[in-house]
Design an enzyme around this catalytic site. Sequence first.
Site, short mmCIF file in Angstrom:
data_model
loop_
_atom_site.label_atom_id
_atom_site.label_comp_id
_atom_site.label_asym_id
_atom_site.label_seq_id
_atom_site.Cartn_x
_atom_site.Cartn_y
_atom_site.Cartn_z
N LYS A 15 10.12 14.24 -2.75
CA LYS A 15 8.96 15.10 -2.97
C LYS A 15 7.67 14.29 -3.10
O LYS A 15 6.61 14.76 -2.73
CB LYS A 15 9.16 16.02 -4.16
CG LYS A 15 8.93 15.39 -5.51
CD LYS A 15 9.30 16.33 -6.62
CE LYS A 15 9.66 15.56 -7.86
NZ LYS A 15 8.52 15.12 -8.66
N ARG A 25 24.92 3.20 -2.17
CA ARG A 25 25.34 1.94 -1.56
C ARG A 25 26.57 2.21 -0.71
O ARG A 25 27.68 2.28 -1.21
CB ARG A 25 25.61 0.92 -2.64
CG ARG A 25 24.33 0.30 -3.13
CD ARG A 25 24.56 -0.53 -4.34
NE ARG A 25 24.61 0.33 -5.53
CZ ARG A 25 23.78 0.22 -6.53
NH1 ARG A 25 22.87 -0.69 -6.52
NH2 ARG A 25 23.87 1.02 -7.57
N ARG A 75 21.46 11.74 -14.48
CA ARG A 75 20.01 11.98 -14.30
C ARG A 75 19.78 13.32 -13.63
O ARG A 75 18.88 14.07 -14.01
CB ARG A 75 19.42 10.89 -13.38
CG ARG A 75 18.73 9.76 -14.11
CD ARG A 75 18.30 8.70 -13.12
NE ARG A 75 17.06 9.02 -12.42
CZ ARG A 75 16.63 8.39 -11.34
NH1 ARG A 75 17.36 7.43 -10.81
NH2 ARG A 75 15.49 8.70 -10.79
N ARG A 96 30.62 2.82 -1.66
CA ARG A 96 31.08 1.85 -2.62
C ARG A 96 30.98 2.53 -3.97
O ARG A 96 29.89 2.84 -4.45
CB ARG A 96 30.20 0.61 -2.58
CG ARG A 96 30.90 -0.61 -3.10
CD ARG A 96 30.00 -1.78 -3.00
NE ARG A 96 28.94 -1.68 -4.00
CZ ARG A 96 27.91 -2.50 -4.04
NH1 ARG A 96 27.76 -3.41 -3.13
NH2 ARG A 96 27.02 -2.38 -5.01
N ARG A 139 6.58 20.61 -15.96
CA ARG A 139 7.98 20.27 -16.20
C ARG A 139 8.66 21.34 -17.05
O ARG A 139 9.87 21.39 -17.11
CB ARG A 139 8.07 18.93 -16.96
CG ARG A 139 7.82 17.73 -16.09
CD ARG A 139 9.06 16.87 -15.95
NE ARG A 139 9.00 16.03 -14.75
CZ ARG A 139 8.44 14.83 -14.72
NH1 ARG A 139 7.95 14.31 -15.82
NH2 ARG A 139 8.41 14.14 -13.61
#
Length: 220
Positions: free
Chosen positions: A19, A131, A170, A159, A94
């Site tokens: 964003k 990753r 998060r 991985r 928020r």
Amino acid sequence: MGVRDGLNVVILGPPGAGKGTQAERLARTRRLPKISTGDILREAVQTGTELGRAAQATMEAGNLVGDDVMIGIVRERLDRDDARCGFVLDGFPRTVFQARALDRMVDGRGPLIVLDVVVPEEILVLRLAGRRICSRCGSNAAPEWTVACGKCAGALVNRVDDGAEIVRERLKVYHQQTKPLVDYYSGRRSFFSIDGDQAPDSVMGLVGEAIEAATRRATL
Ligand SMILES: [Zn+2]
């Protein structure tokens, strides 16, 4: 829209949804200020406004800047000349409390267009923890390698590491915080859910379409 209406845009989206990139491009093409709360907080602290000093004291005490200070800082920013024709907000609001305050700030300035950039969690985890390695030669995957290794055409595998768990946490926190905000906006005609699981140019195309649609609706 009336002649004095501005293009007032809020971009919502989880970390990894891109964003920030979209906000920046939109601001540039429409010649509007991109207002990110991180930037204006830093600026308010640097220039030492009253609100900036309040924010600094809070942050130095290791606390999150509260709604009232955040709202005050955004209000000061939106009152500046360059935001008269509109703005692109990234990182604010928020909370529903902040959203209500923003509604009052833009009252009389034209509709508030809210774009929610949506990306499936699995993709966000890939992007953030992302990753991937080649199962054959062990190379780290480049972003443009979608399925196969760009060096040896081997299959790419994730991985697994604890980075993914941190990212999931998060995202969980983000969704818990943002769900009420999305609920607050989602019934509006100027709310658009944008499919962010595409190349940045395609997402930008959808953002443009949403803004055109919002502008049309506002004139009906
Ligand atoms: Zn390979």
